[in-house]
Enzyme design. Structure first.
Site, PDB file in Angstrom:
ATOM      1  N   ALA A   9       0.792  -1.227   0.000  1.00  0.00           N
ATOM      2  CA  ALA A   9       0.000   0.000   0.000  1.00  0.00           C
ATOM      3  C   ALA A   9       0.825   1.279   0.000  1.00  0.00           C
ATOM      4  O   ALA A   9       0.366   2.318  -0.468  1.00  0.00           O
ATOM      5  CB  ALA A   9      -0.952   0.005   1.204  1.00  0.00           C
ATOM      6  N   HIS A 155      11.646  -0.614 -19.901  1.00  0.00           N
ATOM      7  CA  HIS A 155      11.100  -0.309 -18.577  1.00  0.00           C
ATOM      8  C   HIS A 155      12.102   0.524 -17.777  1.00  0.00           C
ATOM      9  O   HIS A 155      13.260   0.648 -18.162  1.00  0.00           O
ATOM     10  CB  HIS A 155      10.758  -1.590 -17.811  1.00  0.00           C
ATOM     11  CG  HIS A 155       9.468  -2.225 -18.230  1.00  0.00           C
ATOM     12  ND1 HIS A 155       9.395  -3.101 -19.284  1.00  0.00           N
ATOM     13  CD2 HIS A 155       8.208  -2.097 -17.754  1.00  0.00           C
ATOM     14  CE1 HIS A 155       8.130  -3.502 -19.428  1.00  0.00           C
ATOM     15  NE2 HIS A 155       7.395  -2.903 -18.511  1.00  0.00           N
ATOM     16  N   LYS A 159      13.124  -1.966 -12.368  1.00  0.00           N
ATOM     17  CA  LYS A 159      12.428  -3.230 -12.618  1.00  0.00           C
ATOM     18  C   LYS A 159      13.373  -4.405 -12.425  1.00  0.00           C
ATOM     19  O   LYS A 159      14.490  -4.409 -12.946  1.00  0.00           O
ATOM     20  CB  LYS A 159      11.844  -3.245 -14.035  1.00  0.00           C
ATOM     21  CG  LYS A 159      10.977  -4.464 -14.313  1.00  0.00           C
ATOM     22  CD  LYS A 159      10.207  -4.313 -15.611  1.00  0.00           C
ATOM     23  CE  LYS A 159       9.361  -5.538 -15.922  1.00  0.00           C
ATOM     24  NZ  LYS A 159       8.370  -5.832 -14.855  1.00  0.00           N
TER      25      LYS A 159
END
Length: 267
Positions: A9, A155, A159
């Protein structure tokens, strides 16, 4: 009201997911999870995400969060997603997985646990990318063996897995449409006197740098002509919107393993 929780979160993707849940009618954020050493534990998930207080504290207690939840969304890492999947299976909760980089053994475990609860597993939650998946299947079927196939993905420099799960899925779709085994025809590295390109191979090139959200291009290269099917992500919001759409769709579904093609009616 469908009750949704978010794992990771306090991260960038977690914040986008929390905001998307808040903005989606019929969904309610009922839980926000982080690892036990996170400095954000106890903070309001909405405040952390930048979308205003939601009276949902960030917690590390997975079971407690799942007890109050219908669907968990997890964009983290395969090993974390598997632990959460086992908990969801034990408690009868649905799970949307956006993590990539699963090994064959990990993927087999996902398949096994999805026999007891509804699970969405997709390497890319973007509606646009999934439209590309459909187009790639049709393009490969039409063009057949007369065109060489090369895939290039870009990306950000944080990553961890390479090539991306999306690029691998694109390769799998094309290989399947051409009657090939992706694991046998994928080529990830070329250097030096490696010989001429074989007819069957599907090349996979990876670029990492800066803050690129995600770009994928599949090249169908023939004699005197070339077709390119590309998707470029400008922000992570599209992934969040797709995942939230998946969570809403998954509520009440029978046990099984689903993907975004199911959700979008593209199968």
């Amino acid at each position: 009201m469908i009750k949704v929780a978010v794992n990771g979160a306090a991260g960038r993707m977690g914040g986008r997911l929390i905001t998307a849940i808040k903005e989606t009618e019929g969904l309610q954020l009922t839980g926000a999870l982080e690892h036990v050493e996170s400095p954000m534990l106890g903070e309001d998930a909405g405040t952390t995400a930048g979308c205003g207080a939601l009276n949902v504290p960030i917690s590390s207690d997975l079971d407690a969060v799942l007890q109050a939840t219908d669907i968990l969304i997890d964009f983290t890492f395969p090993e974390v997603s598997l632990r959460n999947l086992e908990a969801c299976a034990r408690l009868g909760k649905g799970l949307v997985i956006g993590s990539t980089g699963f090994t064959p053994e990990q993927r087999a475990r996902v398949d096994e646990l999805a026999q007891t609860i509804p699970v969405v597993l997709a390497p890319n939650m973007s509606v646009g990318v999934n439209a590309c998946f459909k187009l790639l299947k049709e393009a490969a079927r039409i063009l057949g063996d007369d065109f060489d196939v090369e895939i290039v993905e870009l990306h950000h420099n944080k990553k961890k897995d390479s090539p991306s799960g999306t690029a691998v899925r694109m390769g799998e779709i094309v290989a399947d449409a051409l009657g090939r085994d992706y694991n046998e025809c994928a080529v990830y590295h070329r250097e030096g006197m490696c010989g001429a390109r074989t007819h069957e191979e599907i090349g996979m090139q990876t670029v990492r740098g800066g803050d690129i959200v995600g770009e994928h291009t599949v090249y169908f290269i023939g004699m005197g002509e070339r077709i390119e099917i590309s998707h470029r992500a400008m922000s992570r919001d599209m992934f969040a919107r797709g995942a939230v759409r998946a969570a809403a769709w998954l509520a009440g579904k029978a046990p099984g393993l689903y993907d975004m093609q199911d959700i979008l009616g593209l199968k």
